[in-house]
Design a protein around this motif. Structure first.
Motif, short mmCIF file in Angstrom:
data_model
loop_
_atom_site.label_atom_id
_atom_site.label_comp_id
_atom_site.label_asym_id
_atom_site.label_seq_id
_atom_site.Cartn_x
_atom_site.Cartn_y
_atom_site.Cartn_z
N ALA A 90 35.04 27.68 35.90
CA ALA A 90 35.90 28.40 36.85
C ALA A 90 35.19 28.63 38.17
O ALA A 90 35.81 28.59 39.24
CB ALA A 90 36.34 29.74 36.24
N ALA A 91 33.89 28.83 38.13
CA ALA A 91 33.12 29.06 39.36
C ALA A 91 33.12 27.84 40.27
O ALA A 91 32.88 27.96 41.47
CB ALA A 91 31.68 29.45 39.01
N CYS A 92 33.43 26.69 39.72
CA CYS A 92 33.44 25.45 40.50
C CYS A 92 34.79 25.17 41.17
O CYS A 92 34.87 24.32 42.04
CB CYS A 92 33.09 24.27 39.59
SG CYS A 92 31.47 24.35 38.84
N ILE A 93 35.83 25.86 40.74
CA ILE A 93 37.19 25.58 41.21
C ILE A 93 37.60 26.69 42.17
O ILE A 93 37.65 27.87 41.79
CB ILE A 93 38.16 25.49 40.02
CG1 ILE A 93 37.71 24.39 39.04
CG2 ILE A 93 39.58 25.21 40.51
CD1 ILE A 93 38.47 24.38 37.72
N GLU A 94 37.92 26.31 43.39
CA GLU A 94 38.17 27.28 44.46
C GLU A 94 39.23 28.32 44.11
O GLU A 94 39.05 29.50 44.36
CB GLU A 94 38.57 26.54 45.74
CG GLU A 94 38.77 27.46 46.92
CD GLU A 94 39.09 26.69 48.19
OE1 GLU A 94 39.47 27.37 49.17
OE2 GLU A 94 38.97 25.46 48.22
N HIS A 95 40.33 27.90 43.55
CA HIS A 95 41.44 28.83 43.28
C HIS A 95 41.58 29.13 41.79
O HIS A 95 42.69 29.39 41.31
CB HIS A 95 42.75 28.29 43.83
CG HIS A 95 42.71 28.06 45.31
ND1 HIS A 95 42.71 29.10 46.23
CD2 HIS A 95 42.66 26.92 46.04
CE1 HIS A 95 42.65 28.59 47.44
NE2 HIS A 95 42.62 27.28 47.36
N ALA A 96 40.48 29.12 41.07
CA ALA A 96 40.53 29.38 39.63
C ALA A 96 40.39 30.86 39.34
O ALA A 96 39.65 31.58 40.02
CB ALA A 96 39.43 28.62 38.91
N GLU A 97 41.12 31.28 38.35
CA GLU A 97 41.00 32.64 37.85
C GLU A 97 40.69 32.54 36.37
O GLU A 97 41.36 31.81 35.63
CB GLU A 97 42.31 33.39 38.08
CG GLU A 97 42.23 34.84 37.74
CD GLU A 97 43.49 35.60 38.13
OE1 GLU A 97 43.52 36.81 37.90
OE2 GLU A 97 44.44 34.98 38.64
N LEU A 98 39.68 33.23 35.94
CA LEU A 98 39.28 33.25 34.54
C LEU A 98 39.81 34.53 33.90
O LEU A 98 39.57 35.62 34.40
CB LEU A 98 37.76 33.21 34.42
CG LEU A 98 37.23 33.24 33.00
CD1 LEU A 98 37.36 31.87 32.36
CD2 LEU A 98 35.79 33.69 32.98
N LYS A 99 40.58 34.36 32.83
CA LYS A 99 41.09 35.50 32.08
C LYS A 99 40.77 35.24 30.61
O LYS A 99 41.37 34.37 29.99
CB LYS A 99 42.60 35.66 32.28
CG LYS A 99 42.99 36.02 33.70
CD LYS A 99 44.47 36.26 33.82
CE LYS A 99 44.84 36.71 35.23
NZ LYS A 99 46.28 37.01 35.34
N THR A 100 39.86 36.01 30.09
CA THR A 100 39.43 35.81 28.71
C THR A 100 40.41 36.49 27.75
O THR A 100 40.77 37.65 27.94
CB THR A 100 38.02 36.39 28.50
OG1 THR A 100 37.14 35.72 29.42
CG2 THR A 100 37.52 36.15 27.09
N ILE A 101 40.82 35.74 26.75
CA ILE A 101 41.72 36.27 25.72
C ILE A 101 40.88 37.13 24.78
O ILE A 101 40.03 36.62 24.05
CB ILE A 101 42.41 35.13 24.94
CG1 ILE A 101 43.13 34.17 25.88
CG2 ILE A 101 43.37 35.71 23.90
CD1 ILE A 101 43.53 32.85 25.22
N ARG A 102 41.08 38.43 24.84
CA ARG A 102 40.33 39.36 23.99
C ARG A 102 40.96 39.34 22.60
O ARG A 102 41.99 39.95 22.36
CB ARG A 102 40.39 40.77 24.56
CG ARG A 102 39.91 40.83 25.99
CD ARG A 102 38.51 41.38 26.10
NE ARG A 102 38.10 41.43 27.48
CZ ARG A 102 37.11 40.68 27.96
NH1 ARG A 102 36.45 39.89 27.17
NH2 ARG A 102 36.78 40.76 29.22
N SER A 103 40.35 38.57 21.72
CA SER A 103 40.96 38.32 20.43
C SER A 103 39.91 37.93 19.40
O SER A 103 38.91 37.29 19.74
CB SER A 103 41.96 37.16 20.58
OG SER A 103 42.47 36.75 19.35
#
Length: 131
Positions: A90-103
């Motif tokens: 995600a850090a490499c992609i300009e418009h990326a958002e990381l949302k971790t599935i808490r599961s």
């Protein structure tokens, strides 16, 4: 591991771990040609977006060319594709958002078997598309 400890296979209709292992895993895996499964493993091991012509094997450089809004949804307990890997991508992609599935559903968190996970994924994708 937590998924098994909490006996969440029961939420899928399997009364015992033995029943889950036989009916689910054997029912899923045995009908497949073993070569198909080996092919999937080979794909995971060998394919690299950095191998695309012009990137000289540099996957970070390749990911950096993605301009689309992107949501990356790793499962918190996925042992195949851990969130740490997704954070780096995600850090490499300009418009990326990381949302971790808490599961505790591990690798299954992203396939819709657990209603809470499915709802989280639906909202994350809807939010991404609304931007």
């Amino acid at each position: 591991q937590a998924w098994y400890r909490k006996e969440l296979y029961k939420t899928l209709g399997y009364p015992t771990l033995h029943d889950f292992l036989i009916r689910f895993w054997e029912g899923f895996l045995l009908p497949h040609d073993a070569n198909d499964l080996l092919g999937n493993i080979q794909t995971w091991k060998m394919h690299n977006v950095g191998s695309t012509p012009g990137f000289d094997g540099d996957y970070k450089k390749a990911l950096g060319t993605i301009r689309a809004r992107t949501v990356i949804l790793p499962g918190e307990t996925d042992l195949y594709f851990p969130p740490e890997d997704s954070m780096e991508e995600a850090a490499c992609i300009e418009h990326a958002e990381l949302k971790t599935i808490r599961s505790v559903w591990g690798h299954f968190a992203g396939i819709g078997l657990n209603p809470e996970d499915a709802s989280f994924i639906d909202h994350a994708i809807s939010d991404c598309l609304a931007k």
